[in-house]
Design a protein around this motif. Structure first.
Motif, PDB file in Angstrom:
ATOM      1  N   ASN A  17      46.183  42.422  50.599  1.00 45.12           N
ATOM      2  CA  ASN A  17      45.808  41.610  49.449  1.00 45.12           C
ATOM      3  C   ASN A  17      44.336  41.824  49.148  1.00 45.12           C
ATOM      4  O   ASN A  17      43.486  41.571  49.999  1.00 45.12           O
ATOM      5  CB  ASN A  17      46.098  40.129  49.706  1.00 45.12           C
ATOM      6  CG  ASN A  17      45.943  39.310  48.450  1.00 45.12           C
ATOM      7  OD1 ASN A  17      44.844  39.086  47.984  1.00 45.12           O
ATOM      8  ND2 ASN A  17      47.063  38.881  47.906  1.00 45.12           N
ATOM      9  N   THR A  18      44.048  42.264  47.949  1.00 44.47           N
ATOM     10  CA  THR A  18      42.666  42.560  47.568  1.00 44.47           C
ATOM     11  C   THR A  18      41.820  41.311  47.349  1.00 44.47           C
ATOM     12  O   THR A  18      40.600  41.409  47.247  1.00 44.47           O
ATOM     13  CB  THR A  18      42.621  43.423  46.287  1.00 44.47           C
ATOM     14  OG1 THR A  18      43.324  42.745  45.248  1.00 44.47           O
ATOM     15  CG2 THR A  18      43.249  44.791  46.526  1.00 44.47           C
ATOM     16  N   ASN A  19      42.416  40.129  47.287  1.00 46.09           N
ATOM     17  CA  ASN A  19      41.668  38.881  47.115  1.00 46.09           C
ATOM     18  C   ASN A  19      41.093  38.354  48.425  1.00 46.09           C
ATOM     19  O   ASN A  19      40.289  37.427  48.425  1.00 46.09           O
ATOM     20  CB  ASN A  19      42.554  37.797  46.502  1.00 46.09           C
ATOM     21  CG  ASN A  19      42.961  38.140  45.089  1.00 46.09           C
ATOM     22  OD1 ASN A  19      42.154  38.630  44.309  1.00 46.09           O
ATOM     23  ND2 ASN A  19      44.216  37.921  44.760  1.00 46.09           N
ATOM     24  N   THR A  21      38.740  37.940  51.508  1.00 47.89           N
ATOM     25  CA  THR A  21      37.368  38.239  51.901  1.00 47.89           C
ATOM     26  C   THR A  21      37.121  37.600  53.259  1.00 47.89           C
ATOM     27  O   THR A  21      37.929  36.800  53.741  1.00 47.89           O
ATOM     28  CB  THR A  21      36.335  37.690  50.892  1.00 47.89           C
ATOM     29  OG1 THR A  21      36.383  36.263  50.906  1.00 47.89           O
ATOM     30  CG2 THR A  21      36.587  38.217  49.482  1.00 47.89           C
ATOM     31  N   LYS A  24      37.255  33.723  53.156  1.00 47.88           N
ATOM     32  CA  LYS A  24      38.485  33.044  52.739  1.00 47.88           C
ATOM     33  C   LYS A  24      39.410  32.817  53.919  1.00 47.88           C
ATOM     34  O   LYS A  24      39.417  33.577  54.875  1.00 47.88           O
ATOM     35  CB  LYS A  24      39.183  33.836  51.639  1.00 47.88           C
ATOM     36  CG  LYS A  24      38.373  33.843  50.352  1.00 47.88           C
ATOM     37  CD  LYS A  24      39.095  34.535  49.241  1.00 47.88           C
ATOM     38  CE  LYS A  24      38.239  34.498  47.973  1.00 47.88           C
ATOM     39  NZ  LYS A  24      38.904  35.201  46.870  1.00 47.88           N
TER      40      LYS A  24
END
Length: 77
Positions: A17-19, A21, A24
């Motif tokens: 998932n590129t979201n 970080t 998070k």
């Protein structure tokens, strides 16, 4: 957010998932609760040098199950 399936006999699954970080958090909720097992985030990685999966987390359980474990995941800051 999303939905994934940990296949019967497996103990972990990689979710790209590129979201994701470093700051998070990832929350997991199994659709069928198995009180003998805890579904958890085993690890997460961001900025990986893989253009197909630059950020991911690994959802895991301790022992394989004799059924598919369907779960939902949520990434929040």
């Amino acid at each position: 957010s999303g939905k994934a399936t940990l296949k019967q006999g497996e103990t972990q699954i990689k979710i790209c998932n590129t979201n994701l970080t470093a700051k998070k958090q990832v929350y997991l909720t199994a659709e069928k609760q198995d009180f003998a097992q805890i579904l958890r985030v085993k690890s997460k990685a961001t900025n990986v040098e893989d253009e197909n999966c630059p950020s991911f987390f690994i959802a895991a359980i301790d022992r394989p199950l004799d059924y598919d474990l369907v779960f939902r995941w949520l990434i929040i800051e």
